[in-house]
Design an enzyme around this catalytic site. Sequence first.
Site, PDB file in Angstrom:
ATOM      1  N   LYS A 237       1.114  -1.428   0.011  1.00 60.83           N
ATOM      2  CA  LYS A 237       0.136   0.262  -0.147  1.00 60.83           C
ATOM      3  C   LYS A 237       1.105   1.860   0.405  1.00 60.83           C
ATOM      4  O   LYS A 237       0.868   2.393  -1.120  1.00 60.83           O
ATOM      5  CB  LYS A 237      -0.741  -0.087   1.218  1.00 60.83           C
ATOM      6  CG  LYS A 237      -2.194  -1.502   0.711  1.00 60.83           C
ATOM      7  CD  LYS A 237      -2.613  -1.395   2.199  1.00 60.83           C
ATOM      8  CE  LYS A 237      -4.048  -2.647   2.069  1.00 60.83           C
ATOM      9  NZ  LYS A 237      -4.679  -2.725   3.495  1.00 60.83           N
TER      10      LYS A 237
ATOM     11  N   GLN B 243      -3.766  -1.436   9.597  1.00 59.05           N
ATOM     12  CA  GLN B 243      -4.512  -2.868   8.889  1.00 59.05           C
ATOM     13  C   GLN B 243      -4.949  -3.736  10.226  1.00 59.05           C
ATOM     14  O   GLN B 243      -4.595  -4.141  11.265  1.00 59.05           O
ATOM     15  CB  GLN B 243      -2.563  -3.268   8.461  1.00 59.05           C
ATOM     16  CG  GLN B 243      -2.789  -4.601   7.676  1.00 59.05           C
ATOM     17  CD  GLN B 243      -3.862  -4.300   6.466  1.00 59.05           C
ATOM     18  OE1 GLN B 243      -3.295  -3.526   6.014  1.00 59.05           O
ATOM     19  NE2 GLN B 243      -3.678  -5.045   6.491  1.00 59.05           N
TER      20      GLN B 243
ATOM     21  N   ASP C  55     -10.856   3.463   4.537  1.00 56.09           N
ATOM     22  CA  ASP C  55     -11.318   2.094   4.659  1.00 56.09           C
ATOM     23  C   ASP C  55     -12.292   1.755   4.270  1.00 56.09           C
ATOM     24  O   ASP C  55     -13.555   0.364   4.261  1.00 56.09           O
ATOM     25  CB  ASP C  55     -10.544   0.568   5.487  1.00 56.09           C
ATOM     26  CG  ASP C  55      -9.410   0.349   5.460  1.00 56.09           C
ATOM     27  OD1 ASP C  55      -9.129   0.120   4.265  1.00 56.09           O
ATOM     28  OD2 ASP C  55      -8.525   0.242   6.701  1.00 56.09           O
TER      29      ASP C  55
HETATM   30  N1  GUN Z   1      -7.528  -6.397   6.675  1.00 60.20           N
HETATM   31  C1  GUN Z   1      -7.580  -7.460   5.311  1.00 60.20           C
HETATM   32  N2  GUN Z   1      -8.816  -6.753   4.561  1.00 60.20           N
HETATM   33  C2  GUN Z   1      -7.889  -5.345   5.170  1.00 60.20           C
HETATM   34  C3  GUN Z   1      -8.412  -3.923   4.612  1.00 60.20           C
HETATM   35  O1  GUN Z   1      -8.859  -4.204   3.490  1.00 60.20           O
HETATM   36  N3  GUN Z   1      -8.219  -2.723   5.886  1.00 60.20           N
HETATM   37  C4  GUN Z   1      -7.381  -2.963   6.156  1.00 60.20           C
HETATM   38  N4  GUN Z   1      -7.129  -1.729   7.291  1.00 60.20           N
HETATM   39  N5  GUN Z   1      -7.446  -4.216   6.816  1.00 60.20           N
HETATM   40  C5  GUN Z   1      -7.092  -5.116   6.144  1.00 60.20           C
END
Ligand code: GUN
Length: 285
Positions: free
Chosen positions: A54, A98, A121
């Site tokens: 990311k 995350q 998110d």
């Molecule tokens: N863990 C698994 N998928 C995601 C996501 O799309 N965003 C975040 N922040 N954590 C995750």
Amino acid sequence: MSASIIDGKALALTLRDTITQEIQTLPRTRGITPGLAAVLVGDDPASAVYVKNKKLACEKAGIYPQEHRLPASTTQENLLRLIVQLNADSRIHGILVQLPLPSHIDTKVILQAVSPEKDVDGFHPVNVGRLVEGDPVFVPCTPKGVIHMIDSTGEAIAGKRAVVIGRSNIVGKPVAMLLLHRHATVTICHSRTKDLPGVAREADIVVAAIGKAHFVTSDMVKKGAMVIDVGINRLADGKLTGDVDFDAVKEEAGWITPVPGGVGPMTIAMLLQNTLESAKRMAKK
Ligand code: GUN
């Protein structure tokens, strides 16, 4: 005949090009550079890879990246302090924590602490509620990517029978809601569903988000159906594979997404898009 492949990697690259071009104009037209803060707690190797990817994608697109790595022993208070600080930081337009978080931290408390205006998110309860109402501020990245992939085929969603396998807050529930808003008839299947293969066989669109390698087999898929595989599972030999038995299911399906190179790259492209939208929204205020 074998299914047509929906190439998430190619779709994501096209999206990222468009996003990058727009970001390049922003300092001149709006006086801003979008910024994203990614917070990683602990040392889960998969999460570390996701956050690294990311951050790299942000750098390539011209988004100002901040990475915050905290040890697994971090207290909830420490993490909350960081989030309060990021909420107030005018260089930051998106905050991503995350998941999963270590078990001593209450995920709900942390997600509620992120400012809904920076919640790229789409996990804050306010944004979840807005999504359910059909008036979203931020659409969660993976579900948004799934819809983009379906749309890329030119097939209509309205009127179709969609079966979502998996009911997580991150994928299953929001993707079901987005399909419903697009006028699909939606069923969510889970571990207690009776005759899951029979339910899945009714679907024109199957979204597999269970987190179990090769869970969806060819007997669960109607001839010509569209199969979107959200799973990312690591096999004993280190290879990545999806929730769908790709080789067998591609012989039944009309459309199918691969893993890797399917939904994964779309999630990152949507994160960049949400961060860009957030920055533009804040510049207007
Ligand atoms: N863990 C698994 N998928 C995601 C996501 O799309 N965003 C975040 N922040 N954590 C995750």
